[in-house]
Design an enzyme around this catalytic site. Structure first.
Site, PDB file in Angstrom:
ATOM      1  N   ASP A 163       1.534  -0.975  -0.602  1.00  0.00           N
ATOM      2  CA  ASP A 163       0.087  -0.235  -0.001  1.00  0.00           C
ATOM      3  C   ASP A 163       0.518   1.724  -0.146  1.00  0.00           C
ATOM      4  O   ASP A 163       1.858   0.821  -0.551  1.00  0.00           O
ATOM      5  CB  ASP A 163      -1.007   0.241   1.054  1.00  0.00           C
TER       6      ASP A 163
ATOM      7  N   HIS B 283      -3.784   6.179   3.144  1.00  0.00           N
ATOM      8  CA  HIS B 283      -4.987   5.232   2.742  1.00  0.00           C
ATOM      9  C   HIS B 283      -3.839   4.075   4.114  1.00  0.00           C
ATOM     10  O   HIS B 283      -4.581   2.928   4.113  1.00  0.00           O
ATOM     11  CB  HIS B 283      -4.557   5.484   1.610  1.00  0.00           C
TER      12      HIS B 283
ATOM     13  N   SER C 174     -11.196  -1.059  -0.377  1.00  0.00           N
ATOM     14  CA  SER C 174      -9.972  -0.789  -0.201  1.00  0.00           C
ATOM     15  C   SER C 174      -9.908  -1.188   1.035  1.00  0.00           C
ATOM     16  O   SER C 174      -9.041  -1.103   2.170  1.00  0.00           O
ATOM     17  CB  SER C 174      -9.159   0.781  -0.324  1.00  0.00           C
TER      18      SER C 174
END
Length: 313
Positions: free
Chosen positions: A33, A71, A249
């Protein structure tokens, strides 16, 4: 919003697992990620194995974990945050492989991140353990027809195949956020366990992708992925920040966390058996379009066996 334990719906089985002492202890979880803020209060009490994969093709940095965007920290919080994680005692291996860049550089970095994760699994202490790999990322399906990008996708697929067949890794991958009839790679590959998103009431999210890839209906399963509260970043003064985010996600680390609970309960499971367990125990979503929710909602269902099975750190 400050830190608090996420109140997952009863159907998830998360609270039941935790009350039984099943919290992911010793389970290996890879995350590819944007990185992780290792000093966020959700992670500062554990050691996060971290690799920064640079934009260039030279080397990599094994340093204290940082996040280029937030994120990845959100994803990792859902999986293994101290106070909010589904499997808070899981062992994180995080590769930072996403920044604002081109498809080509991102694909190269993903391949490097996968190679790093395989290397870590080859270390003596990890060599016999089944692991889970979370990939909350994806590329448009049109790239598979591109002479420029197809070689990178093929190479990435080969590494993922090695993960599955040689290292007993279950890749859990987001199907994408482009809605009905659209999907992303690598989630659309047969060897990847692809994840769509539902809200906390079990209704399919409008953005959640779906479609038929290589004769297989995708996604394979769904997870909670709408307004999910998790860790994000820290202020300059060091205060940890949390935020709600939505997307496949977020649904993907939910499924990864459930998988980690199963591996904690039964560490002898192989990757194929773990996948079968997730399919077998999924909560049916009979009111939702079957082509969009796969086998249903991932959940932890307790086994009628000894609970003291989790491997210790």
């Amino acid at each position: 919003m400050g830190n608090r334990q996420i109140n997952w719906p009863e159907e998830s089985g998360v609270e039941l697992a935790h009350s039984s002492g099943i919290r992911g202890s010793g389970v290996l979880v890879g995350v590819l990620d944007t990185g992780i803020d290792a000093d966020h209060q959700e992670f500062c009490d554990q050691t996060v194995n971290y690799r920064y994969v640079p934009l260039s093709s030279f080397g990599g940095r094994d340093v204290r974990g940082f996040d280029t965007e937030g994120h990845g920290t959100h994803v990792c919080g859902i999986i293994a945050g101290k106070d909010i994680g589904i499997a808070p005692e899981a062992k994180l291996y995080v590769a930072s492989i996403i920044e604002s860049e081109t498809y080509e550089t991102t694909l190269r970095r993903i391949i490097s991140g996968l190679d790093w994760f395989l290397e870590k699994l080859s270390e003596l202490e990890n060599s016999e353990q089944t692991a889970v790999l979370n990939m909350s990322l994806g590329f448009p399906s049109t790239l598979i027809h591109s002479s420029r990008y197809r070689p990178y996708l093929d190479r990435m697929r080969n590494v993922l195949l090695n993960c599955v067949e040689k290292r007993d890794v279950l890749p859990i991958v987001a199907i994408g956020n482009d809605g009905k009839g659209e999907y992303c790679y690598p989630g659309a590959f047969k060897e990847c366990f692809s994840v769509g998103a539902v809200d906390l009431q079990g209704k399919i999210a409008n953005f959640s992708g779906s479609g038929i890839s290589e004769g297989t209906i995708k996604p394979d399963i769904v997870g909670y992925g709408v307004d999910i509260h998790s860790s994000l970043e820290r202020k300059c003064e060091g205060q940890s920040i949390y935020e709600k985010m939505s997307g496949t996600s977020m649904a993907t680390p939910y499924v990864t966390g459930i998988a980690a609970l199963y591996l904690c309960d039964k560490p002898q499971l192989k990757a194929k058996e773990l996948k079968a367990k997730l399919i077998e125990t999924a909560f049916p979503l009979s009111t939702q379009p079957p082509e969009r929710v796969g086998v249903g909602l991932a959940r932890f269902v307790p086994q009628l066996t000894d609970r003291a099975n989790c491997p210790k750190e």
